[in-house]
Design an enzyme around this catalytic site. Structure first.
Site, PDB file in Angstrom:
ATOM      1  N   SER A  46      75.343  10.189  12.953  1.00 21.74           N
ATOM      2  CA  SER A  46      76.035  11.360  12.427  1.00 21.74           C
ATOM      3  C   SER A  46      76.051  11.359  10.901  1.00 21.74           C
ATOM      4  CB  SER A  46      77.473  11.401  12.945  1.00 21.74           C
ATOM      5  OG  SER A  46      77.477  11.475  14.353  1.00 21.74           O
TER       6      SER A  46
HETATM    7  N1  SAH Z   1      78.381   7.567  16.403  1.00 19.45           N
HETATM    8  C1  SAH Z   1      76.958   7.525  16.627  1.00 19.45           C
HETATM    9  C2  SAH Z   1      76.525   8.837  17.205  1.00 19.45           C
HETATM   10  C3  SAH Z   1      75.355   8.726  18.073  1.00 19.45           C
HETATM   11  S1  SAH Z   1      74.887  10.259  18.816  1.00 19.45           S
HETATM   12  C4  SAH Z   1      76.252   7.255  15.317  1.00 19.45           C
HETATM   13  O1  SAH Z   1      76.720   7.766  14.291  1.00 19.45           O
HETATM   14  O2  SAH Z   1      75.234   6.575  15.317  1.00 19.45           O
HETATM   15  C5  SAH Z   1      75.764  10.186  20.351  1.00 19.45           C
HETATM   16  C6  SAH Z   1      75.438   9.040  21.260  1.00 19.45           C
HETATM   17  O3  SAH Z   1      76.072   9.291  22.507  1.00 19.45           O
HETATM   18  C7  SAH Z   1      73.950   8.845  21.564  1.00 19.45           C
HETATM   19  O4  SAH Z   1      73.570   7.554  21.234  1.00 19.45           O
HETATM   20  C8  SAH Z   1      73.858   9.088  23.072  1.00 19.45           C
HETATM   21  O5  SAH Z   1      72.878   8.308  23.720  1.00 19.45           O
HETATM   22  C9  SAH Z   1      75.265   8.734  23.528  1.00 19.45           C
HETATM   23  N2  SAH Z   1      75.654   9.292  24.818  1.00 19.45           N
HETATM   24  C10 SAH Z   1      75.357  10.500  25.353  1.00 19.45           C
HETATM   25  N3  SAH Z   1      75.922  10.644  26.569  1.00 19.45           N
HETATM   26  C11 SAH Z   1      76.616   9.482  26.812  1.00 19.45           C
HETATM   27  C12 SAH Z   1      77.417   9.008  27.892  1.00 19.45           C
HETATM   28  N4  SAH Z   1      77.648   9.746  28.989  1.00 19.45           N
HETATM   29  N5  SAH Z   1      77.959   7.780  27.793  1.00 19.45           N
HETATM   30  C13 SAH Z   1      77.754   7.001  26.708  1.00 19.45           C
HETATM   31  N6  SAH Z   1      76.997   7.404  25.650  1.00 19.45           N
HETATM   32  C14 SAH Z   1      76.442   8.629  25.694  1.00 19.45           C
END
Ligand code: SAH
Length: 222
Positions: free
Chosen positions: A68
């Site tokens: 993000s």
């Molecule tokens: N806070 C992270 C954001 C990553 S984007 C950063 O700044 O790096 C959101 C993440 O949620 C992705 O890695 C995606 O794979 C994960 N995600 C999506 N659906 C999910 C679920 N049901 N359970 C766990 N993670 C999930």
């Protein structure tokens, strides 16, 4: 507190991010600013993106996911109003950057990611930083932490949901806060929920766009 001196090459970019993109907007929580002012964000991005690690936009981390934008990380963290003694559940470990920010601001973080490859990478970076108050789990975070009886003072979702998953509502402690991007698959509202007498009370923060939470209580496969 740990100091991460190795990364001084990026000190000026980090300072600019704090001054312009965070303080220059509405980030005022001194603890959030302090932690983001010393965490080496370049460790959480792919090596080819290191020069853009402090830029004011999200970056690809592989598997169609993103780290993000720094401002959004700061804003979501500020919304959680952490004092230091909370237990936090994070859904969507991704790069682990948000996880690290939380870990330095609360007692313990439990974080769930659906892709084992991303979780493994995040675990390696946090270990390198010496951050030890984090438990990682690979699976569907929309179903909550696997130990059903666990309760969390704070829950943060870093992927978009159509509505708050029931298991997460249940695992939020009384008086606790849940922060999530809620809405359609392409545009959402960053929302803060407070649990009072077992009921969630929402407050809108701003419009936002996150990748989708894919799972039982999230969106179905893209
Ligand atoms: N806070 C992270 C954001 C990553 S984007 C950063 O700044 O790096 C959101 C993440 O949620 C992705 O890695 C995606 O794979 C994960 N995600 C999506 N659906 C999910 C679920 N049901 N359970 C766990 N993670 C999930």
């Amino acid at each position: 507190m740990v100091s991460f001196q190795e990364s001084d090459r990026f000190a000026e970019q980090r300072r600019q991010m704090i001054e312009q993109d965070l303080k220059g907007r509405d980030i005022t929580d001194p603890r959030v600013l302090e932690v983001m002012g010393r965490l080496p964000r370049e460790w959480f991005v792919k090596p080819e993106y290191a020069a853009q690690a402090y830029a004011d936009y999200p970056l690809a981390i592989g598997l169609g996911q993103t780290i993000s934008q720094p401002y959004i990380v700061a804003l979501m963290t500020q919304c959680l109003r952490l004092k230091g003694d909370e237990t936090v559940l994070e859904i969507g470990t991704g790069s682990g950057y948000q996880t690290a920010v939380l870990a330095l601001l609360c007692k313990k973080v439990y974080t769930i990611e659906r892709f084992s490859e991303l979780s493994a990478r995040a675990q390696a970076v946090l270990a390198r930083l010496g951050i030890e108050n984090v438990e990682f789990f690979v699976g569907d975070g929309s179903a909550g932490w696997p130990e059903e009886k666990m309760r969390f003072e704070r829950i943060l979702l870093t992927a978009a949901i159509p509505s708050v998953p029931k298991p997460l509502e249940k695992q939020l402690a009384e008086g606790g806060l849940l922060v999530a991007p809620v809405g359609e698959s392409w545009t959402q509202t960053l929302t803060v929920y407070r649990k009072e007498n077992g009921i969630l009370h929402p407050a809108s923060v701003c419009g936002c766009r996150f990748v989708k939470l894919i799972g039982q209580y999230g969106f179905s496969e893209p």
